[in-house]
Write a protein that holds these residues in place. Structure first.
Motif, PDB file in Angstrom:
ATOM      1  N   LEU A  58       0.840  -1.199   0.000  1.00 13.08           N
ATOM      2  CA  LEU A  58       0.000   0.000   0.000  1.00 13.08           C
ATOM      3  C   LEU A  58       0.874   1.248   0.000  1.00 13.08           C
ATOM      4  N   SER A  59       1.897   1.222   0.840  1.00 17.90           N
ATOM      5  CA  SER A  59       2.830   2.337   0.911  1.00 17.90           C
ATOM      6  C   SER A  59       3.520   2.560  -0.440  1.00 17.90           C
ATOM      7  N   ASN A  60       3.965   1.483  -1.054  1.00 18.24           N
ATOM      8  CA  ASN A  60       4.620   1.578  -2.366  1.00 18.24           C
ATOM      9  C   ASN A  60       3.661   2.082  -3.438  1.00 18.24           C
ATOM     10  N   ASN A  61       2.432   1.576  -3.433  1.00 18.70           N
ATOM     11  CA  ASN A  61       1.449   1.968  -4.437  1.00 18.70           C
ATOM     12  C   ASN A  61       1.122   3.459  -4.390  1.00 18.70           C
ATOM     13  N   TYR A  62       1.151   4.030  -3.183  1.00 20.96           N
ATOM     14  CA  TYR A  62       0.804   5.441  -3.033  1.00 20.96           C
ATOM     15  C   TYR A  62       2.026   6.333  -2.850  1.00 20.96           C
ATOM     16  N   GLY A  63       3.210   5.749  -2.896  1.00 15.01           N
ATOM     17  CA  GLY A  63       4.435   6.536  -2.798  1.00 15.01           C
ATOM     18  C   GLY A  63       4.628   7.201  -1.441  1.00 15.01           C
ATOM     19  N   THR A  64       4.156   6.555  -0.382  1.00 14.64           N
ATOM     20  CA  THR A  64       4.342   7.119   0.959  1.00 14.64           C
ATOM     21  C   THR A  64       5.516   6.428   1.637  1.00 14.64           C
ATOM     22  N   ASP A  65       6.233   7.179   2.436  1.00 11.32           N
ATOM     23  CA  ASP A  65       7.351   6.589   3.159  1.00 11.32           C
ATOM     24  C   ASP A  65       6.816   5.809   4.363  1.00 11.32           C
ATOM     25  N   PRO A  66       7.635   4.911   4.930  1.00  9.71           N
ATOM     26  CA  PRO A  66       7.180   4.090   6.048  1.00  9.71           C
ATOM     27  C   PRO A  66       6.684   4.904   7.252  1.00  9.71           C
ATOM     28  N   GLY A  67       7.296   6.032   7.526  1.00 11.79           N
ATOM     29  CA  GLY A  67       6.856   6.871   8.646  1.00 11.79           C
ATOM     30  C   GLY A  67       5.454   7.424   8.429  1.00 11.79           C
ATOM     31  N   THR A  68       5.167   7.834   7.210  1.00 13.16           N
ATOM     32  CA  THR A  68       3.830   8.338   6.878  1.00 13.16           C
ATOM     33  C   THR A  68       2.808   7.218   6.984  1.00 13.16           C
ATOM     34  N   THR A  69       3.165   6.049   6.491  1.00 12.24           N
ATOM     35  CA  THR A  69       2.256   4.909   6.565  1.00 12.24           C
ATOM     36  C   THR A  69       2.003   4.528   8.020  1.00 12.24           C
ATOM     37  N   GLN A  70       3.032   4.569   8.854  1.00 14.85           N
ATOM     38  CA  GLN A  70       2.856   4.267  10.271  1.00 14.85           C
ATOM     39  C   GLN A  70       1.912   5.290  10.915  1.00 14.85           C
ATOM     40  N   THR A  71       2.059   6.541  10.542  1.00 13.54           N
ATOM     41  CA  THR A  71       1.156   7.579  11.054  1.00 13.54           C
ATOM     42  C   THR A  71      -0.280   7.296  10.618  1.00 13.54           C
ATOM     43  N   LEU A  72      -0.467   6.929   9.354  1.00 13.69           N
ATOM     44  CA  LEU A  72      -1.802   6.592   8.854  1.00 13.69           C
ATOM     45  C   LEU A  72      -2.419   5.471   9.685  1.00 13.69           C
ATOM     46  N   VAL A  73      -1.662   4.400   9.892  1.00  8.59           N
ATOM     47  CA  VAL A  73      -2.166   3.253  10.647  1.00  8.59           C
ATOM     48  C   VAL A  73      -2.476   3.654  12.092  1.00  8.59           C
ATOM     49  N   SER A  74      -1.623   4.460  12.688  1.00 12.21           N
ATOM     50  CA  SER A  74      -1.837   4.887  14.074  1.00 12.21           C
ATOM     51  C   SER A  74      -3.113   5.702  14.227  1.00 12.21           C
ATOM     52  N   VAL A  75      -3.289   6.671  13.349  1.00 13.61           N
ATOM     53  CA  VAL A  75      -4.466   7.542  13.444  1.00 13.61           C
ATOM     54  C   VAL A  75      -5.739   6.745  13.127  1.00 13.61           C
ATOM     55  N   VAL A  76      -5.694   5.915  12.085  1.00 18.10           N
ATOM     56  CA  VAL A  76      -6.843   5.073  11.757  1.00 18.10           C
ATOM     57  C   VAL A  76      -7.166   4.170  12.951  1.00 18.10           C
ATOM     58  N   GLY A  77      -6.130   3.619  13.581  1.00 20.86           N
ATOM     59  CA  GLY A  77      -6.334   2.767  14.749  1.00 20.86           C
ATOM     60  C   GLY A  77      -7.039   3.490  15.881  1.00 20.86           C
TER      61      GLY A  77
END
Length: 170
Positions: free
Chosen positions: A33-52
């Motif tokens: 998902l991160s690769n498909n949207y060109g987001t770095d791992p830190g941004t993806t972790q933030t997404l997962v944290s906030v969604v959580g």
């Protein structure tokens, strides 16, 4: 990190749904998902944290039995817009998108298109605490996530990060 400890315990317990392949699949899907949207791992972790955090609020409001039912119904590794609608509703979804824009700088369209994947993945992680031998036994991972003592120390982004390091060391 109590939630990650619960996940490790579930992986070690043959009666639980959790296993290294399931965790690897979740983490691999997050990476894809991160690769498909060109987001770095830190941004993806933030997404997962906030969604959580939003999912926790929604599942707490639903109550334990309904929360387990929602986790079982919508947990997975494929996009599911129904999961977004069932767990967030329009108002909470709009609030989540605004929060994610502020925290990540991603545009609203990108966030909206990622939510149908992020929510089932988070629920899939929670589903790993299901007891395969006795479904009525309760789900310690979901219980830990719901954080009954409200100490606020649960963060799915951190859990996925630690799980990735754990699985990488195997």
């Amino acid at each position: 990190m109590a939630l990650f400890d619960e996940i490790l315990s579930a992986v070690a317990n043959p009666e639980m749904q959790a296993n290294p392949d399931q965790l690897s699949g979740i983490l691999s899907t997050v990476q894809q998902l991160s690769n498909n949207y060109g987001t770095d791992p830190g941004t993806t972790q933030t997404l997962v944290s906030v969604v959580g955090n939003y999912l926790r609020s929604s599942l707490q409001a639903a109550g334990p039995n309904q929360a387990q039912s929602l986790v079982n119904q919508f947990g997975g590794t494929t996009p599911n817009q129904q999961a977004v609608e069932a767990l967030l509703g329009a108002g909470m979804q709009q609030q989540l998108v605004q929060d994610l824009i502020q925290k990540t700088g991603l545009d609203p369209q990108t966030i909206q298109s990622m939510l149908p994947m992020l929510i089932p993945l988070a629920l899939n992680l929670l589903q790993s605490g299901n007891n395969t031998q006795n479904p009525q036994a309760g789900n310690p991972i979901l219980n830990s996530f719901l954080d009954g003592d409200n100490d606020g120390d649960v963060d799915l982004g951190d859990v996925m990060n630690v799980a990735g390091r754990f699985l990488g060391g195997r």
